[in-house]
Scaffold this motif. Structure first.
Motif, PDB file in Angstrom:
ATOM      1  N   THR A  24       0.844  -1.199   0.000  1.00 24.53           N
ATOM      2  CA  THR A  24       0.000   0.000   0.000  1.00 24.53           C
ATOM      3  C   THR A  24       0.877   1.245   0.000  1.00 24.53           C
ATOM      4  O   THR A  24       2.000   1.239   0.507  1.00 24.53           O
ATOM      5  N   ALA A  25       0.333   2.309  -0.566  1.00 25.61           N
ATOM      6  CA  ALA A  25       1.099   3.556  -0.669  1.00 25.61           C
ATOM      7  C   ALA A  25       0.155   4.742  -0.746  1.00 25.61           C
ATOM      8  O   ALA A  25      -1.015   4.620  -1.144  1.00 25.61           O
ATOM      9  N   ASP A  26       0.695   5.912  -0.383  1.00 25.87           N
ATOM     10  CA  ASP A  26      -0.066   7.157  -0.493  1.00 25.87           C
ATOM     11  C   ASP A  26       0.085   7.792  -1.869  1.00 25.87           C
ATOM     12  O   ASP A  26      -0.772   8.553  -2.305  1.00 25.87           O
ATOM     13  N   HIS A  27       1.200   7.520  -2.534  1.00 25.27           N
ATOM     14  CA  HIS A  27       1.481   8.083  -3.846  1.00 25.27           C
ATOM     15  C   HIS A  27       2.029   6.981  -4.749  1.00 25.27           C
ATOM     16  O   HIS A  27       2.602   5.998  -4.261  1.00 25.27           O
ATOM     17  N   LEU A  28       1.897   7.211  -6.054  1.00 26.38           N
ATOM     18  CA  LEU A  28       2.282   6.169  -7.005  1.00 26.38           C
ATOM     19  C   LEU A  28       2.987   6.809  -8.197  1.00 26.38           C
ATOM     20  O   LEU A  28       2.529   7.817  -8.749  1.00 26.38           O
ATOM     21  N   LEU A  29       4.115   6.217  -8.582  1.00 26.07           N
ATOM     22  CA  LEU A  29       4.815   6.631  -9.800  1.00 26.07           C
ATOM     23  C   LEU A  29       4.904   5.443 -10.732  1.00 26.07           C
ATOM     24  O   LEU A  29       5.477   4.404 -10.387  1.00 26.07           O
ATOM     25  N   LEU A  30       4.348   5.596 -11.922  1.00 25.99           N
ATOM     26  CA  LEU A  30       4.405   4.556 -12.945  1.00 25.99           C
ATOM     27  C   LEU A  30       5.585   4.840 -13.865  1.00 25.99           C
ATOM     28  O   LEU A  30       5.607   5.842 -14.589  1.00 25.99           O
ATOM     29  N   ALA A  31       6.579   3.970 -13.819  1.00 23.09           N
ATOM     30  CA  ALA A  31       7.754   4.080 -14.691  1.00 23.09           C
ATOM     31  C   ALA A  31       7.941   2.739 -15.386  1.00 23.09           C
ATOM     32  O   ALA A  31       9.006   2.125 -15.349  1.00 23.09           O
ATOM     33  N   THR A  32       6.868   2.283 -16.007  1.00 28.11           N
ATOM     34  CA  THR A  32       6.768   0.920 -16.525  1.00 28.11           C
ATOM     35  C   THR A  32       7.395   0.745 -17.908  1.00 28.11           C
ATOM     36  O   THR A  32       7.652  -0.374 -18.341  1.00 28.11           O
ATOM     37  N   GLY A  33       7.630   1.852 -18.615  1.00 27.67           N
ATOM     38  CA  GLY A  33       8.420   1.801 -19.826  1.00 27.67           C
ATOM     39  C   GLY A  33       7.746   1.237 -21.061  1.00 27.67           C
ATOM     40  O   GLY A  33       6.528   1.124 -21.164  1.00 27.67           O
ATOM     41  N   VAL A  34       8.604   0.860 -21.983  1.00 29.25           N
ATOM     42  CA  VAL A  34       8.235   0.334 -23.299  1.00 29.25           C
ATOM     43  C   VAL A  34       9.113  -0.877 -23.579  1.00 29.25           C
ATOM     44  O   VAL A  34      10.264  -0.918 -23.152  1.00 29.25           O
ATOM     45  N   MET A  35       8.573  -1.853 -24.284  1.00 30.24           N
ATOM     46  CA  MET A  35       9.404  -2.976 -24.737  1.00 30.24           C
ATOM     47  C   MET A  35       9.399  -3.014 -26.254  1.00 30.24           C
ATOM     48  O   MET A  35       8.339  -3.044 -26.882  1.00 30.24           O
ATOM     49  N   ASP A  36      10.599  -2.977 -26.830  1.00 29.77           N
ATOM     50  CA  ASP A  36      10.731  -2.974 -28.281  1.00 29.77           C
ATOM     51  C   ASP A  36      10.401  -4.344 -28.868  1.00 29.77           C
ATOM     52  O   ASP A  36      10.684  -5.384 -28.268  1.00 29.77           O
ATOM     53  N   ARG A  37       9.837  -4.320 -30.076  1.00 33.77           N
ATOM     54  CA  ARG A  37       9.610  -5.565 -30.802  1.00 33.77           C
ATOM     55  C   ARG A  37      10.865  -5.845 -31.619  1.00 33.77           C
ATOM     56  O   ARG A  37      11.243  -5.056 -32.493  1.00 33.77           O
ATOM     57  N   LEU A  38      11.517  -6.942 -31.312  1.00 35.49           N
ATOM     58  CA  LEU A  38      12.784  -7.289 -31.953  1.00 35.49           C
ATOM     59  C   LEU A  38      12.617  -8.531 -32.823  1.00 35.49           C
ATOM     60  O   LEU A  38      11.773  -9.385 -32.534  1.00 35.49           O
ATOM     61  N   PRO A  39      13.426  -8.663 -33.857  1.00 32.38           N
ATOM     62  CA  PRO A  39      13.346  -9.867 -34.698  1.00 32.38           C
ATOM     63  C   PRO A  39      13.810 -11.095 -33.919  1.00 32.38           C
ATOM     64  O   PRO A  39      14.632 -10.985 -33.002  1.00 32.38           O
ATOM     65  N   PRO A  40      13.290 -12.267 -34.254  1.00 33.56           N
ATOM     66  CA  PRO A  40      13.513 -13.475 -33.440  1.00 33.56           C
ATOM     67  C   PRO A  40      14.850 -14.164 -33.719  1.00 33.56           C
ATOM     68  O   PRO A  40      14.897 -15.349 -34.056  1.00 33.56           O
TER      69      PRO A  40
END
Length: 301
Positions: free
Chosen positions: A100-116
Protein backbone atom coordinates in the motif's frame (compact mmCIF):
# COMPACT_ATOMS: atom_id res chain seq x y z
CA UNK A 1 3.52 -2.09 5.06
CA UNK A 2 2.53 1.37 3.90
CA UNK A 3 4.90 3.53 1.84
CA UNK A 4 4.94 7.23 1.09
CA UNK A 5 5.38 6.32 -2.56
CA UNK A 6 5.70 3.14 -4.58
CA UNK A 7 7.55 3.30 -7.87
CA UNK A 8 6.47 0.65 -10.37
CA UNK A 9 9.45 0.04 -12.63
CA UNK A 10 13.14 0.14 -11.77
CA UNK A 11 14.50 1.33 -15.08
CA UNK A 12 16.23 4.65 -15.63
CA UNK A 13 13.27 6.91 -14.80
CA UNK A 14 12.23 4.84 -11.80
CA UNK A 15 15.76 4.75 -10.37
CA UNK A 16 16.31 8.48 -10.81
CA UNK A 17 13.03 9.17 -9.01
CA UNK A 18 13.97 6.71 -6.26
CA UNK A 19 17.31 8.46 -5.70
CA UNK A 20 15.66 11.88 -5.48
CA UNK A 21 12.93 10.66 -3.11
CA UNK A 22 15.51 8.76 -1.06
CA UNK A 23 17.42 12.00 -0.58
CA UNK A 24 14.24 13.47 0.87
CA UNK A 25 14.28 10.54 3.35
CA UNK A 26 10.80 9.36 2.45
CA UNK A 27 9.71 5.73 2.75
CA UNK A 28 9.99 4.49 -0.84
CA UNK A 29 9.57 1.09 -2.49
CA UNK A 30 10.57 0.21 -6.05
CA UNK A 31 8.85 -2.85 -7.53
CA UNK A 32 10.66 -4.06 -10.63
CA UNK A 33 10.42 -7.20 -12.74
CA UNK A 34 14.00 -6.77 -14.03
CA UNK A 35 12.82 -7.22 -17.62
CA UNK A 36 12.84 -3.67 -18.99
CA UNK A 37 14.33 -2.47 -22.27
CA UNK A 38 17.28 -0.81 -20.50
CA UNK A 39 18.51 -4.29 -19.56
CA UNK A 40 18.96 -5.07 -23.25
CA UNK A 41 21.13 -2.13 -24.27
CA UNK A 42 24.82 -3.01 -24.12
CA UNK A 43 25.94 0.61 -24.49
CA UNK A 44 24.38 4.06 -24.29
CA UNK A 45 26.66 6.59 -25.99
CA UNK A 46 24.79 9.89 -25.66
CA UNK A 47 24.82 10.37 -21.88
CA UNK A 48 26.79 13.18 -20.25
CA UNK A 49 29.87 11.76 -18.52
CA UNK A 50 29.98 8.46 -20.42
CA UNK A 51 31.67 9.28 -23.77
CA UNK A 52 32.75 5.66 -24.27
CA UNK A 53 29.27 4.36 -23.46
CA UNK A 54 27.74 2.52 -20.53
CA UNK A 55 25.43 -0.49 -20.64
CA UNK A 56 21.89 -0.36 -19.34
CA UNK A 57 22.69 -3.15 -16.89
CA UNK A 58 25.64 -1.27 -15.42
CA UNK A 59 23.76 2.02 -15.22
CA UNK A 60 20.88 0.30 -13.45
CA UNK A 61 23.21 -1.52 -11.05
CA UNK A 62 24.94 1.75 -10.11
CA UNK A 63 21.59 3.49 -9.66
CA UNK A 64 20.16 0.73 -7.50
CA UNK A 65 23.17 0.79 -5.17
CA UNK A 66 22.85 4.56 -4.93
CA UNK A 67 19.15 4.31 -4.04
CA UNK A 68 19.71 1.48 -1.54
CA UNK A 69 22.30 3.61 0.26
CA UNK A 70 19.59 6.24 0.68
CA UNK A 71 17.19 3.77 2.29
CA UNK A 72 15.04 2.97 -0.74
CA UNK A 73 13.64 -0.57 -0.73
CA UNK A 74 13.50 -2.86 -3.77
CA UNK A 75 11.33 -5.86 -4.59
CA UNK A 76 11.88 -8.12 -7.63
CA UNK A 77 8.32 -8.82 -8.69
CA UNK A 78 5.71 -7.82 -11.24
CA UNK A 79 2.70 -5.69 -10.32
CA UNK A 80 -0.41 -7.20 -11.85
CA UNK A 81 -3.21 -5.16 -10.29
CA UNK A 82 -3.61 -1.74 -8.70
CA UNK A 83 -6.66 -0.04 -7.32
CA UNK A 84 -7.29 3.08 -5.30
CA UNK A 85 -9.40 2.96 -2.15
CA UNK A 86 -10.04 6.42 -0.70
CA UNK A 87 -6.52 7.88 -0.48
CA UNK A 88 -4.68 4.56 -0.52
CA UNK A 89 -3.22 2.66 -3.46
CA UNK A 90 -3.20 -1.11 -3.15
CA UNK A 91 -0.83 -3.09 -5.36
CA UNK A 92 -0.98 -6.85 -5.95
CA UNK A 93 1.93 -8.71 -7.49
CA UNK A 94 2.62 -11.87 -9.43
CA UNK A 95 4.22 -13.39 -6.32
CA UNK A 96 1.02 -12.79 -4.33
CA UNK A 97 2.43 -9.88 -2.36
CA UNK A 98 0.34 -6.84 -1.41
CA UNK A 99 1.64 -3.33 -0.84
CA UNK A 100 0.00 0.00 0.00
CA UNK A 101 1.10 3.56 -0.67
CA UNK A 102 -0.07 7.16 -0.49
CA UNK A 103 1.48 8.08 -3.85
CA UNK A 104 2.28 6.17 -7.01
CA UNK A 105 4.82 6.63 -9.80
CA UNK A 106 4.41 4.56 -12.95
CA UNK A 107 7.75 4.08 -14.69
CA UNK A 108 6.77 0.92 -16.52
CA UNK A 109 8.42 1.80 -19.83
CA UNK A 110 8.23 0.33 -23.30
CA UNK A 111 9.40 -2.98 -24.74
CA UNK A 112 10.73 -2.97 -28.28
CA UNK A 113 9.61 -5.57 -30.80
CA UNK A 114 12.78 -7.29 -31.95
CA UNK A 115 13.35 -9.87 -34.70
CA UNK A 116 13.51 -13.48 -33.44
CA UNK A 117 17.26 -13.99 -33.81
CA UNK A 118 19.26 -14.63 -30.61
CA UNK A 119 22.47 -13.37 -32.23
CA UNK A 120 21.09 -9.82 -32.18
CA UNK A 121 20.98 -9.43 -28.38
CA UNK A 122 24.74 -9.11 -27.67
CA UNK A 123 24.88 -6.47 -30.42
CA UNK A 124 22.21 -4.13 -29.07
CA UNK A 125 23.67 -0.70 -28.41
CA UNK A 126 27.09 -1.73 -29.72
CA UNK A 127 26.56 -2.52 -33.40
CA UNK A 128 22.77 -2.85 -33.72
CA UNK A 129 20.49 0.02 -32.73
CA UNK A 130 16.86 1.00 -32.40
CA UNK A 131 16.67 4.77 -31.88
CA UNK A 132 18.12 7.08 -34.57
CA UNK A 133 18.15 10.05 -32.19
CA UNK A 134 20.22 8.04 -29.71
CA UNK A 135 22.49 6.19 -32.10
CA UNK A 136 22.27 7.51 -35.64
CA UNK A 137 25.72 8.95 -35.06
CA UNK A 138 27.08 5.44 -34.54
CA UNK A 139 26.43 4.44 -38.17
CA UNK A 140 28.12 7.46 -39.71
CA UNK A 141 29.64 6.50 -43.09
CA UNK A 142 29.19 2.78 -42.32
CA UNK A 143 27.36 0.16 -44.36
CA UNK A 144 24.11 -0.18 -42.45
CA UNK A 145 21.34 -2.75 -42.78
CA UNK A 146 17.86 -1.74 -41.65
CA UNK A 147 15.91 -4.76 -40.42
CA UNK A 148 12.42 -3.40 -40.71
CA UNK A 149 8.83 -3.99 -41.59
CA UNK A 150 6.86 -2.17 -44.27
CA UNK A 151 6.58 1.60 -43.94
CA UNK A 152 8.22 1.68 -40.50
CA UNK A 153 11.45 0.25 -41.83
CA UNK A 154 11.30 2.39 -44.95
CA UNK A 155 11.03 5.55 -42.88
CA UNK A 156 13.95 4.42 -40.71
CA UNK A 157 16.12 3.86 -43.76
CA UNK A 158 15.27 7.33 -45.06
CA UNK A 159 16.05 8.85 -41.65
CA UNK A 160 19.46 7.16 -41.52
CA UNK A 161 20.37 8.63 -44.89
CA UNK A 162 21.41 11.69 -42.85
CA UNK A 163 24.27 9.63 -41.42
CA UNK A 164 25.32 7.26 -44.18
CA UNK A 165 24.85 6.77 -47.91
CA UNK A 166 25.53 3.03 -47.73
CA UNK A 167 22.14 1.65 -46.73
CA UNK A 168 20.22 -1.57 -47.31
CA UNK A 169 16.62 -2.00 -46.22
CA UNK A 170 15.49 -5.59 -45.65
CA UNK A 171 11.70 -5.77 -45.38
CA UNK A 172 11.72 -8.67 -42.90
CA UNK A 173 7.99 -9.28 -42.71
CA UNK A 174 7.36 -8.54 -46.39
CA UNK A 175 4.72 -5.95 -45.47
CA UNK A 176 3.53 -3.47 -48.07
CA UNK A 177 5.57 -0.30 -48.56
CA UNK A 178 3.61 2.73 -49.77
CA UNK A 179 4.43 3.86 -53.29
CA UNK A 180 5.60 7.32 -52.22
CA UNK A 181 8.11 5.71 -49.81
CA UNK A 182 9.29 3.31 -52.51
CA UNK A 183 9.95 6.29 -54.74
CA UNK A 184 11.91 8.07 -52.01
CA UNK A 185 14.00 4.97 -51.32
CA UNK A 186 14.78 4.70 -55.01
CA UNK A 187 15.64 8.39 -55.28
CA UNK A 188 17.98 8.10 -52.28
CA UNK A 189 19.56 4.98 -53.83
CA UNK A 190 18.68 2.81 -50.83
CA UNK A 191 18.68 -0.86 -51.79
CA UNK A 192 15.49 -2.70 -50.80
CA UNK A 193 15.44 -6.48 -50.27
CA UNK A 194 12.10 -8.26 -50.01
CA UNK A 195 13.10 -11.63 -48.61
CA UNK A 196 12.95 -13.52 -45.34
CA UNK A 197 16.07 -13.61 -43.19
CA UNK A 198 17.40 -16.96 -42.01
CA UNK A 199 20.00 -15.73 -39.55
CA UNK A 200 21.82 -12.71 -38.16
CA UNK A 201 25.54 -12.97 -38.83
CA UNK A 202 27.52 -11.68 -35.86
CA UNK A 203 30.79 -12.28 -34.07
CA UNK A 204 30.04 -11.69 -30.41
CA UNK A 205 28.77 -8.11 -30.20
CA UNK A 206 29.87 -7.20 -33.72
CA UNK A 207 27.11 -7.28 -36.32
CA UNK A 208 28.36 -8.55 -39.69
CA UNK A 209 25.18 -8.83 -41.73
CA UNK A 210 22.39 -11.30 -42.44
CA UNK A 211 21.91 -14.56 -44.25
CA UNK A 212 18.77 -14.54 -46.37
CA UNK A 213 16.40 -17.48 -46.64
CA UNK A 214 17.73 -18.18 -50.13
CA UNK A 215 21.27 -18.53 -48.78
CA UNK A 216 22.76 -15.22 -49.90
CA UNK A 217 24.64 -13.19 -47.28
CA UNK A 218 24.19 -9.42 -47.11
CA UNK A 219 27.20 -7.90 -45.44
CA UNK A 220 26.96 -4.89 -43.14
CA UNK A 221 28.91 -3.06 -40.45
CA UNK A 222 25.91 -1.83 -38.46
CA UNK A 223 22.26 -2.77 -38.08
CA UNK A 224 19.10 -0.86 -37.20
CA UNK A 225 15.82 -2.46 -36.13
CA UNK A 226 12.51 -0.85 -37.12
CA UNK A 227 9.63 -3.31 -36.88
CA UNK A 228 7.09 -1.05 -35.16
CA UNK A 229 4.45 -2.37 -32.81
CA UNK A 230 6.41 -1.75 -29.61
CA UNK A 231 4.61 -2.59 -26.37
CA UNK A 232 3.87 0.50 -24.28
CA UNK A 233 3.34 -0.79 -20.75
CA UNK A 234 0.42 1.37 -19.68
CA UNK A 235 -2.01 -1.38 -18.65
CA UNK A 236 -1.69 -0.58 -14.93
CA UNK A 237 -2.46 3.06 -15.68
CA UNK A 238 -5.68 1.99 -17.39
CA UNK A 239 -6.72 0.09 -14.25
CA UNK A 240 -6.52 3.36 -12.31
CA UNK A 241 -8.48 5.38 -14.84
CA UNK A 242 -5.40 7.23 -16.06
CA UNK A 243 -5.84 8.85 -19.45
CA UNK A 244 -3.80 7.23 -22.22
CA UNK A 245 -3.32 8.26 -25.82
CA UNK A 246 -4.20 6.29 -28.94
CA UNK A 247 -0.59 5.06 -29.07
CA UNK A 248 -0.91 3.84 -25.44
CA UNK A 249 1.51 6.42 -24.02
CA UNK A 250 0.49 8.42 -20.93
CA UNK A 251 0.10 12.21 -21.15
CA UNK A 252 1.27 14.05 -18.02
CA UNK A 253 1.35 17.60 -16.74
CA UNK A 254 4.44 19.19 -18.33
CA UNK A 255 5.63 20.69 -15.04
CA UNK A 256 4.70 18.14 -12.38
CA UNK A 257 4.55 14.89 -14.42
CA UNK A 258 1.32 13.99 -12.65
CA UNK A 259 -1.35 12.17 -14.64
CA UNK A 260 -5.02 13.11 -14.71
CA UNK A 261 -5.52 10.93 -11.61
CA UNK A 262 -4.63 12.62 -8.33
CA UNK A 263 -1.40 11.33 -6.73
CA UNK A 264 -0.50 9.17 -9.73
CA UNK A 265 2.61 10.25 -11.63
CA UNK A 266 4.26 8.78 -14.71
CA UNK A 267 7.83 9.09 -15.98
CA UNK A 268 10.14 7.67 -18.61
CA UNK A 269 9.36 5.92 -21.87
CA UNK A 270 5.75 5.18 -20.93
CA UNK A 271 5.11 8.93 -21.11
CA UNK A 272 4.39 10.65 -24.42
CA UNK A 273 7.77 12.01 -25.50
CA UNK A 274 10.97 11.11 -27.29
CA UNK A 275 12.28 7.88 -25.75
CA UNK A 276 15.70 8.90 -24.43
CA UNK A 277 17.65 7.82 -21.34
CA UNK A 278 18.50 11.41 -20.48
CA UNK A 279 14.87 12.50 -20.76
CA UNK A 280 13.83 9.55 -18.59
CA UNK A 281 16.28 10.72 -15.93
CA UNK A 282 14.84 14.23 -16.04
CA UNK A 283 11.29 12.89 -15.90
CA UNK A 284 12.06 10.77 -12.85
CA UNK A 285 13.74 13.59 -10.98
CA UNK A 286 11.03 16.11 -11.83
CA UNK A 287 8.21 13.75 -10.84
CA UNK A 288 9.99 13.01 -7.55
CA UNK A 289 10.21 16.70 -6.66
CA UNK A 290 6.46 17.08 -7.00
CA UNK A 291 5.76 13.80 -5.25
CA UNK A 292 7.84 15.16 -2.34
CA UNK A 293 5.71 18.31 -2.26
CA UNK A 294 2.56 16.19 -2.11
CA UNK A 295 3.98 13.95 0.63
CA UNK A 296 4.90 16.97 2.74
CA UNK A 297 1.46 18.51 2.22
CA UNK A 298 -0.16 15.30 3.47
CA UNK A 299 2.16 15.11 6.50
CA UNK A 300 1.34 18.70 7.51
CA UNK A 301 -2.36 17.92 7.73
Amino acid sequence: MRYDCIIVGGGIAGLQAAIQLGRYKHKILVIDSDSGRSNLCRAYHNILGWPDGISGEELRAIGEIQALDLGVEFIRDRVEQIYKENDTFRLFTQEKQTFTADHLLLATGVMDRLPPFPEIYPCLGISVYICPDCDGYEVMNKRTIVLGSGNVGANMALTLKYWTDDLVYINLELKKIDENLKEQLQQKKIEVIEENVEKIVAVGSEFKGVRLAGGDVVNGERGFVALGGNHVKSELAVQLGVEIMDNKHIPVHPRTKMTNVEKVWAAGDVVAHSEQVTIAMGDGSQAAIWIHKSIMKKKRK
